[in-house]
Design a protein around this motif. Structure first.
Motif, PDB file in Angstrom:
ATOM      1  N   GLU A  61      -8.671  -9.790   4.382  1.00 45.69           N
ATOM      2  CA  GLU A  61      -8.426  -8.354   4.213  1.00 45.69           C
ATOM      3  C   GLU A  61      -9.638  -7.658   3.575  1.00 45.69           C
ATOM      4  N   TRP A  62     -10.222  -8.274   2.576  1.00 42.73           N
ATOM      5  CA  TRP A  62     -11.381  -7.656   1.924  1.00 42.73           C
ATOM      6  C   TRP A  62     -12.589  -7.636   2.850  1.00 42.73           C
ATOM      7  N   ALA A 122      -5.662   4.192   8.356  1.00 44.82           N
ATOM      8  CA  ALA A 122      -4.469   3.482   8.809  1.00 44.82           C
ATOM      9  C   ALA A 122      -4.656   1.974   8.699  1.00 44.82           C
ATOM     10  N   LEU A 123      -5.829   1.468   9.086  1.00 53.37           N
ATOM     11  CA  LEU A 123      -6.093   0.041   8.986  1.00 53.37           C
ATOM     12  C   LEU A 123      -6.171  -0.397   7.521  1.00 53.37           C
ATOM     13  N   THR A 124      -6.706   0.460   6.656  1.00 62.98           N
ATOM     14  CA  THR A 124      -6.765   0.130   5.237  1.00 62.98           C
ATOM     15  C   THR A 124      -5.364  -0.018   4.655  1.00 62.98           C
ATOM     16  N   ARG A 157      -1.304  -1.280  -5.970  1.00 63.08           N
ATOM     17  CA  ARG A 157      -2.544  -1.151  -6.737  1.00 63.08           C
ATOM     18  C   ARG A 157      -3.758  -1.526  -5.906  1.00 63.08           C
ATOM     19  N   GLN A 158      -3.626  -2.576  -5.095  1.00 63.66           N
ATOM     20  CA  GLN A 158      -4.739  -2.958  -4.232  1.00 63.66           C
ATOM     21  C   GLN A 158      -5.017  -1.867  -3.203  1.00 63.66           C
ATOM     22  N   ARG A 159      -3.940  -1.248  -2.692  1.00 64.97           N
ATOM     23  CA  ARG A 159      -4.135  -0.167  -1.729  1.00 64.97           C
ATOM     24  C   ARG A 159      -4.885   1.002  -2.363  1.00 64.97           C
ATOM     25  N   THR A 160      -4.494   1.359  -3.594  1.00 66.22           N
ATOM     26  CA  THR A 160      -5.187   2.440  -4.298  1.00 66.22           C
ATOM     27  C   THR A 160      -6.657   2.102  -4.475  1.00 66.22           C
ATOM     28  N   GLN A 161      -6.941   0.859  -4.828  1.00 70.08           N
ATOM     29  CA  GLN A 161      -8.325   0.436  -4.997  1.00 70.08           C
ATOM     30  C   GLN A 161      -9.078   0.480  -3.674  1.00 70.08           C
ATOM     31  N   ALA A 162      -8.425   0.011  -2.598  1.00 68.08           N
ATOM     32  CA  ALA A 162      -9.069  -0.005  -1.290  1.00 68.08           C
ATOM     33  C   ALA A 162      -9.350   1.411  -0.787  1.00 68.08           C
TER      34      ALA A 162
END
Length: 507
Positions: free
Chosen positions: A15-16, A128-130, A138-143
């Motif tokens: 993912e990263w 959308a992919l992110t 929290r990971q989504r906010t960071q991404a």
């Protein structure tokens, strides 16, 4: 694959790595517009473009981008977001080559409009992919913060690399800069990015798509004409037509079982406020960046590379603001962070309003750092609120809204704030005939053919007139950011969950 205590899937190495690839088109989102700002003086000189054509070279891209983003977001949900992203990257590369070798302003305006359509495939797909890759909040906010920082990095890189290209090559070389990024995306993307689309066979509702595009283009065109020439009948008719198309579009979405835009999302005050904040925040940022690029070259007399160096610190301010905000949002409600940042930007705009041709460039840069650092949190956290509010099968549509809002605001900002500067300039230069009385670019070109004393007199008057208009546009931006900050603090300021920040906005 691992999960957290709430059962959300935690992102792993794949993912990263996928996010690293998505950073490339995110960089392009601002890289393209920033480079174009720097290239405008050279385009005006080499192609003989008028002030209206120069605005449309920028606006045509921004308006078609805004007009087709919702459609492209919905299309990505249906055909696959990775497929749309890669197809758009290929189209963008081909059109960039055509733009670089455009023989006249008319061709360049047309190609830039098509580039806007191709560009509309990028950011909705990226967001959308992110969201699909990072499901843990929290990971989504960071991404999302990293994606927004990448957009800001394009603002920093674009002037430096673009300025160097413009110093050593012709203006068209600036349009070729995004191509290496797109080539890497097309080659690496299929390996690192999984395909994501909504299950089931669904077609794109063509009437909705047509109404969406017509509504945005008509309203934006009408507002641009009103800002430039006053409320004439054709401009007002365009706005009325656009509003009518938007009304029909909304009614149609309410009747459809599978609408392009989930209007129920706007029932939430947090979602609506975040969307409007993106519109107004990028309105003032893009409009001011457009003016600053002109100021540095035509008032301060810098070459493109030097102008790019002076714009780099403010761009870094956006990066610091957006990345720092995602960390603060773990402890502080996002509304307070966004509102506080908007107030900081207000202070920067007030300082910009006092700029004149004799002001040291350090003051200008300091003001722009305040503006950029204050708007950085808004870009990251408001975007996360918008995309995080949608169900999984509407991620593309919500991402399109999160992309459309700032792009529409940015297009309007360039058009309206740019038109304010032009109107003030023309009023101050009303005794001057020819192109010198129309734009600062025209005055600089005319001065090159005058005796030294007359040239100095003309340039002094023209630069003073431009700076006067720039100051008024900065006051307009200050009023808008102060108003937006007040609304954000009132609606979102006291909202916070267990973790504070973004998650609290959804409760």
């Amino acid at each position: 694959m691992t999960t957290d205590l709430t059962g959300s899937r935690l992102a792993g190495r794949r993912e990263w790595l996928g996010l690293a690839v998505l950073v490339l088109p995110a960089l392009l989102a601002s890289l393209e517009l920033t480079i174009t700002h720097l290239a405008l003086p050279a385009i005006g000189r080499d192609l003989g473009a008028s002030s209206t054509q120069l605005l449309w070279i920028v606006d045509g891209y921004a308006f078609l981008l805004a007009g087709t983003l919702v459609v492209m977001g919905a299309l990505g949900d249906r055909i696959g977001r990775r497929r749309l992203l890669l197809g758009g990257a290929i189209a963008f590369s081909v059109l960039s080559v055509i733009a670089a070798y455009a023989p006249n302003p008319e061709v360049l305006v047309a190609v830039r409009a098509l580039l806007g359509v191709a560009g509309a495939t990028l950011m909705p797909s990226v967001l959308a992919l992110t969201v699909a890759l990072f499901t843990e909040p929290r990971q989504r906010t960071q991404a999302v913060g990293i994606v927004i920082a990448a957009v800001s990095a394009g603002t920093a890189i674009g002037p430096l690399v673009g300025g160097w290209l413009l110093d050593h090559f012709w203006w068209g070389s600036a349009f070729l800069l995004p191509i290496p990024l797109m080539v890497v995306l097309v080659v690496v993307g299929p390996v690192t990015l999984p395909e994501h689309k909504v299950p089931g066979e669904r077609g794109l509702d063509l009437p909705s798509a047509t109404l969406s595009i017509a509504a945005v283009l008509a309203v934006v065109y009408g507002l641009k004409q009103v800002a430039a020439a006053g409320p004439a009948l054709p401009a007002c008719a365009a706005i009325v037509a656009g509003v009518a198309c938007a009304t029909v579009f909304v009614r149609r979405q309410r009747r459809l079982a599978d609408p392009m835009i989930e209007l129920r999302l706007f029932a939430g005050p947090a979602f609506t406020t975040a969307t409007l904040t993106l519109v107004f925040g990028i309105f003032v940022l893009w409009g001011t960046n457009y003016a600053v690029a002109q100021y540095l070259q035509l008032v301060a007399g810098l070459d493109p590379l030097a102008a790019g160096l002076w714009t780099a610190p403010p761009a870094l301010g956006v990066i610091v603001g957006s990345l720092g905000a995602t960390r603060l949002a773990r402890k502080i409600p996002a509304g307070r962070i966004i509102g506080g940042g908007m107030l900081l930007s207000t202070a920067g705009f007030v300082l910009l309003a006092w700029i004149d041709p004799a002001t040291p460039l350090g003051v200008l840069v300091t003001a722009m750092i305040l503006v950029s650092a204050g708007l950085g949190p808004m870009m990251a956290l408001a975007t996360d609120i918008v995309v995080g509010s949608a169900p999984a099968d509407r991620a593309g549509a919500a991402s399109a809204i999160a992309s459309t809002a700032p792009q529409l605001g940015g297009g309007l900002g360039i058009a309206i704030l740019g038109s304010i500067i032009t109107a003030v300039y023309r009023a101050d230069m009303h005794d001057t005939t020819g192109s010198a009385g129309e734009t600062l670019t025209g005055a600089v070109a005319a001065a090159a053919h005058l005796p030294p004393t007359e040239a100095a007199t003309l340039l002094t008057s023209a630069r003073s007139a431009f700076t006067h208009g720039f100051g008024i546009s900065a006051l307009v931006a200050a009023a808008l950011t102060a108003l937006t900050a007040t609304i954000v603090l009132a609606v979102l300021g006291r909202r916070g969950g267990v973790h504070g920040g973004v998650e609290g906005q959804r409760q």
